[in-house]
Scaffold this motif. Sequence first.
Motif, PDB file in Angstrom:
ATOM      1  N   LYS A  85       0.907  -1.014   0.105  1.00 37.64           N
ATOM      2  CA  LYS A  85       0.083   0.037  -0.005  1.00 37.64           C
ATOM      3  C   LYS A  85       0.877   1.324   0.009  1.00 37.64           C
ATOM      4  N   ALA A  86       2.129   1.286   0.221  1.00 37.79           N
ATOM      5  CA  ALA A  86       2.908   2.426   0.069  1.00 37.79           C
ATOM      6  C   ALA A  86       3.762   2.608  -0.961  1.00 37.79           C
ATOM      7  N   MET A  87       3.343   1.750  -1.966  1.00 35.69           N
ATOM      8  CA  MET A  87       3.948   1.706  -3.299  1.00 35.69           C
ATOM      9  C   MET A  87       3.180   2.471  -4.144  1.00 35.69           C
ATOM     10  N   HIS A  88       3.868   3.422  -5.101  1.00 38.13           N
ATOM     11  CA  HIS A  88       3.196   4.316  -6.270  1.00 38.13           C
ATOM     12  C   HIS A  88       3.329   3.546  -7.506  1.00 38.13           C
ATOM     13  N   LEU A  89       2.165   3.530  -8.111  1.00 35.13           N
ATOM     14  CA  LEU A  89       2.130   2.949  -9.395  1.00 35.13           C
ATOM     15  C   LEU A  89       2.736   3.813 -10.444  1.00 35.13           C
ATOM     16  N   ASN A  90       3.742   3.853 -11.133  1.00 38.84           N
ATOM     17  CA  ASN A  90       4.345   4.914 -11.973  1.00 38.84           C
ATOM     18  C   ASN A  90       3.632   4.528 -13.625  1.00 38.84           C
ATOM     19  N   ARG A  91       4.093   5.255 -14.459  1.00 46.25           N
ATOM     20  CA  ARG A  91       3.492   5.257 -15.774  1.00 46.25           C
ATOM     21  C   ARG A  91       4.046   4.210 -16.440  1.00 46.25           C
ATOM     22  N   ARG A  92       5.048   3.496 -15.954  1.00 48.93           N
ATOM     23  CA  ARG A  92       5.471   2.158 -16.644  1.00 48.93           C
ATOM     24  C   ARG A  92       4.753   1.088 -15.997  1.00 48.93           C
ATOM     25  N   ALA A  93       3.950   1.202 -15.329  1.00 53.32           N
ATOM     26  CA  ALA A  93       3.273   0.335 -14.519  1.00 53.32           C
ATOM     27  C   ALA A  93       4.001  -0.634 -13.467  1.00 53.32           C
ATOM     28  N   LEU A  94       4.977   0.318 -12.731  1.00 56.19           N
ATOM     29  CA  LEU A  94       6.016  -0.432 -11.917  1.00 56.19           C
ATOM     30  C   LEU A  94       5.698  -0.017 -10.657  1.00 56.19           C
ATOM     31  N   LEU A  95       5.767  -0.602  -9.591  1.00 48.37           N
ATOM     32  CA  LEU A  95       5.548  -0.256  -8.101  1.00 48.37           C
ATOM     33  C   LEU A  95       6.791   0.491  -7.560  1.00 48.37           C
ATOM     34  N   LYS A  96       6.745   1.708  -7.048  1.00 47.80           N
ATOM     35  CA  LYS A  96       7.877   2.282  -6.558  1.00 47.80           C
ATOM     36  C   LYS A  96       7.650   3.045  -5.343  1.00 47.80           C
ATOM     37  N   PRO A  97       8.593   2.928  -4.181  1.00 46.82           N
ATOM     38  CA  PRO A  97       8.302   3.576  -2.971  1.00 46.82           C
ATOM     39  C   PRO A  97       8.440   4.984  -2.776  1.00 46.82           C
ATOM     40  N   VAL A  98       7.761   5.946  -3.538  1.00 45.90           N
ATOM     41  CA  VAL A  98       7.886   7.320  -3.729  1.00 45.90           C
ATOM     42  C   VAL A  98       7.997   7.925  -2.442  1.00 45.90           C
ATOM     43  N   LEU A  99       6.745   7.475  -1.574  1.00 51.79           N
ATOM     44  CA  LEU A  99       6.699   8.029  -0.127  1.00 51.79           C
ATOM     45  C   LEU A  99       7.892   8.130   0.918  1.00 51.79           C
ATOM     46  N   PHE A 100       8.518   6.675   0.575  1.00 52.21           N
ATOM     47  CA  PHE A 100       9.605   6.501   1.342  1.00 52.21           C
ATOM     48  C   PHE A 100      10.839   7.428   0.807  1.00 52.21           C
ATOM     49  N   TRP A 101      10.889   7.598  -0.500  1.00 48.45           N
ATOM     50  CA  TRP A 101      11.892   8.338  -0.969  1.00 48.45           C
ATOM     51  C   TRP A 101      11.636  10.015  -0.514  1.00 48.45           C
ATOM     52  N   ALA A 102      10.590  10.396  -0.607  1.00 46.15           N
ATOM     53  CA  ALA A 102      10.040  11.632  -0.220  1.00 46.15           C
ATOM     54  C   ALA A 102      10.508  11.898   1.315  1.00 46.15           C
ATOM     55  N   ALA A 103      10.231  10.955   2.072  1.00 45.09           N
ATOM     56  CA  ALA A 103      10.363  11.276   3.649  1.00 45.09           C
ATOM     57  C   ALA A 103      11.995  11.481   3.804  1.00 45.09           C
ATOM     58  N   ILE A 104      12.728  10.849   3.088  1.00 46.92           N
ATOM     59  CA  ILE A 104      14.078  10.841   3.508  1.00 46.92           C
ATOM     60  C   ILE A 104      14.861  11.596   2.250  1.00 46.92           C
ATOM     61  N   GLY A 105      14.379  12.101   1.174  1.00 48.23           N
ATOM     62  CA  GLY A 105      15.116  12.718   0.309  1.00 48.23           C
ATOM     63  C   GLY A 105      15.994  11.794  -0.382  1.00 48.23           C
ATOM     64  N   THR A 106      16.326  12.127  -1.755  1.00 49.22           N
ATOM     65  CA  THR A 106      17.482  11.290  -2.477  1.00 49.22           C
ATOM     66  C   THR A 106      18.346  12.339  -3.221  1.00 49.22           C
TER      67      THR A 106
END
Length: 160
Positions: A85-106
């Motif tokens: 449920k924490a994964m974001h479905l991107n435009r290539r239909a892949l699940l990515k942990p965007v919220l996790f990345w935003a919480a810590i920054g990359t």
Amino acid sequence: MSNNTILEYDDRNLQEWFKAMNPKNRAKVLRGMLRQESTRVLKVAKEKATERFGGRRDMGKGLVRTVYRDKAVGFKVGVSPKAKKAMHLNRRALLKPVLFWAAIGTGERRNRRGKRLGKMPYKGFLADTDAAVKGSVMANMREEATKEIIKIARKYGAEV
């Protein structure tokens, strides 16, 4: 004239009721208190995440609360990097942990050829949540514990 008022709080009855409870009911009081307060903090965190992502409500769904009762009593609200449920479905239909990345920054990302792929800025919604609830958590937990003790005392016939 001064607007200072002294408020006296007498919780001797509550303390006596808590001492009189069996361990199972004491655990119920702690569980109820932690569950109520952690849910309230989680709700504030979801609001802050939605606010930081420009009104996208789906970004708050990856936040989770964890209640500890083993060695210490407490809870934490954070981002789960592995939960579906924490994964974001991107435009290539892949699940990515965007919220996790935003919480810590990359940092800046590049591919093998050196092409820039971008970076994820630090959003700071967990720090905002911490600042928003810092002063009220202990008072709310005391209030929730009082409610739970009174609820259990009434269940067993105590005059409240």
